[in-house]
Design a protein around this motif. Structure first.
Motif, PDB file in Angstrom:
ATOM      1  N   SER A 155      10.421  -0.083  -2.368  1.00 47.39           N
ATOM      2  CA  SER A 155      10.069   0.398  -3.711  1.00 47.39           C
ATOM      3  C   SER A 155       8.815   1.274  -3.701  1.00 47.39           C
ATOM      4  N   GLY A 156       8.692   2.094  -2.656  1.00 50.22           N
ATOM      5  CA  GLY A 156       7.580   3.028  -2.611  1.00 50.22           C
ATOM      6  C   GLY A 156       6.279   2.449  -2.100  1.00 50.22           C
ATOM      7  N   ARG A 157       6.261   1.169  -1.779  1.00 49.31           N
ATOM      8  CA  ARG A 157       5.065   0.528  -1.223  1.00 49.31           C
ATOM      9  C   ARG A 157       5.348   0.103   0.208  1.00 49.31           C
ATOM     10  N   TYR A 158       4.310   0.119   1.016  1.00 50.74           N
ATOM     11  CA  TYR A 158       4.489  -0.189   2.437  1.00 50.74           C
ATOM     12  C   TYR A 158       3.864  -1.528   2.797  1.00 50.74           C
ATOM     13  N   SER A 159       4.411  -2.111   3.848  1.00 52.90           N
ATOM     14  CA  SER A 159       3.810  -3.320   4.411  1.00 52.90           C
ATOM     15  C   SER A 159       3.926  -3.234   5.929  1.00 52.90           C
ATOM     16  N   SER A 160       2.990  -3.870   6.615  1.00 49.83           N
ATOM     17  CA  SER A 160       3.015  -3.891   8.069  1.00 49.83           C
ATOM     18  C   SER A 160       2.180  -5.069   8.537  1.00 49.83           C
ATOM     19  N   SER A 161       2.219  -5.314   9.838  1.00 48.72           N
ATOM     20  CA  SER A 161       1.422  -6.413  10.370  1.00 48.72           C
ATOM     21  C   SER A 161       0.962  -6.081  11.774  1.00 48.72           C
ATOM     22  N   SER A 162      -0.071  -6.766  12.206  1.00 52.49           N
ATOM     23  CA  SER A 162      -0.555  -6.631  13.570  1.00 52.49           C
ATOM     24  C   SER A 162      -0.942  -8.025  14.039  1.00 52.49           C
ATOM     25  N   TYR A 182       0.818  -1.216   0.000  1.00 53.29           N
ATOM     26  CA  TYR A 182       0.000   0.000   0.000  1.00 53.29           C
ATOM     27  C   TYR A 182       0.851   1.265   0.000  1.00 53.29           C
ATOM     28  N   SER A 183       0.206   2.368  -0.363  1.00 57.08           N
ATOM     29  CA  SER A 183       0.858   3.665  -0.423  1.00 57.08           C
ATOM     30  C   SER A 183      -0.219   4.758  -0.347  1.00 57.08           C
ATOM     31  N   PRO A 184       0.002   5.846   0.354  1.00 56.67           N
ATOM     32  CA  PRO A 184       1.130   6.114   1.233  1.00 56.67           C
ATOM     33  C   PRO A 184       1.015   5.346   2.547  1.00 56.67           C
ATOM     34  N   GLN A 185       2.001   5.567   3.440  1.00 61.91           N
ATOM     35  CA  GLN A 185       1.944   4.902   4.731  1.00 61.91           C
ATOM     36  C   GLN A 185       0.825   5.518   5.576  1.00 61.91           C
ATOM     37  N   GLY A 186       0.526   4.883   6.696  1.00 63.85           N
ATOM     38  CA  GLY A 186      -0.518   5.422   7.568  1.00 63.85           C
ATOM     39  C   GLY A 186      -1.702   4.489   7.738  1.00 63.85           C
ATOM     40  N   ALA A 187      -1.500   3.198   7.521  1.00 66.78           N
ATOM     41  CA  ALA A 187      -2.576   2.235   7.738  1.00 66.78           C
ATOM     42  C   ALA A 187      -2.678   1.914   9.227  1.00 66.78           C
ATOM     43  N   VAL A 188      -3.906   1.840   9.730  1.00 69.14           N
ATOM     44  CA  VAL A 188      -4.145   1.555  11.137  1.00 69.14           C
ATOM     45  C   VAL A 188      -4.992   0.292  11.244  1.00 69.14           C
TER      46      VAL A 188
END
Length: 103
Positions: free
Chosen positions: A59-66, A30-36
């Protein structure tokens, strides 16, 4: 604006036999960052046992986990487990049913 791809992973059977349960919500691409991410059990938000990672950029895309960590007793009390993702005003939800994760 690119929405995150959301995957909700159930606890492993090995983990459950060990007396605990951890669910993982993975956000990728995803892009931009800031996913909650928030967690719900049977429609009620839970905050205890939640651990969120920092957002990683590639490469301009974000990843995260919870992750949501529960005792086996608590896991057995709920039926519908949901991971809700809010990304710049856009909400999406992934759910799984505990009764379909047994065995």
């Amino acid at each position: 604006m690119v929405r995150p791809s959301v995957s909700l992973l159930p606890p492993s059977s090995e983990q459950l036999s060990g007396g605990s349960a951890t669910l993982a919500c993975l956000l990728t691409g995803y892009s931009p960052q800031g996913a909650v991410v928030s967690w719900e059990v049977d429609g009620t938000e839970v905050t205890e046992g939640v651990l969120a990672s920092s957002e990683e950029e590639k490469s301009g895309r974000y990843s995260s986990s919870s992750t949501l960590s529960l005792s086996q007793e608590r896991w057995m009390e709920g039926e519908l487990y949901s991971c809700r993702v809010l990304h710049h005003g856009h909400s999406q939800i992934q759910s799984l049913r505990r009764s379909k994760c047994q065995g």
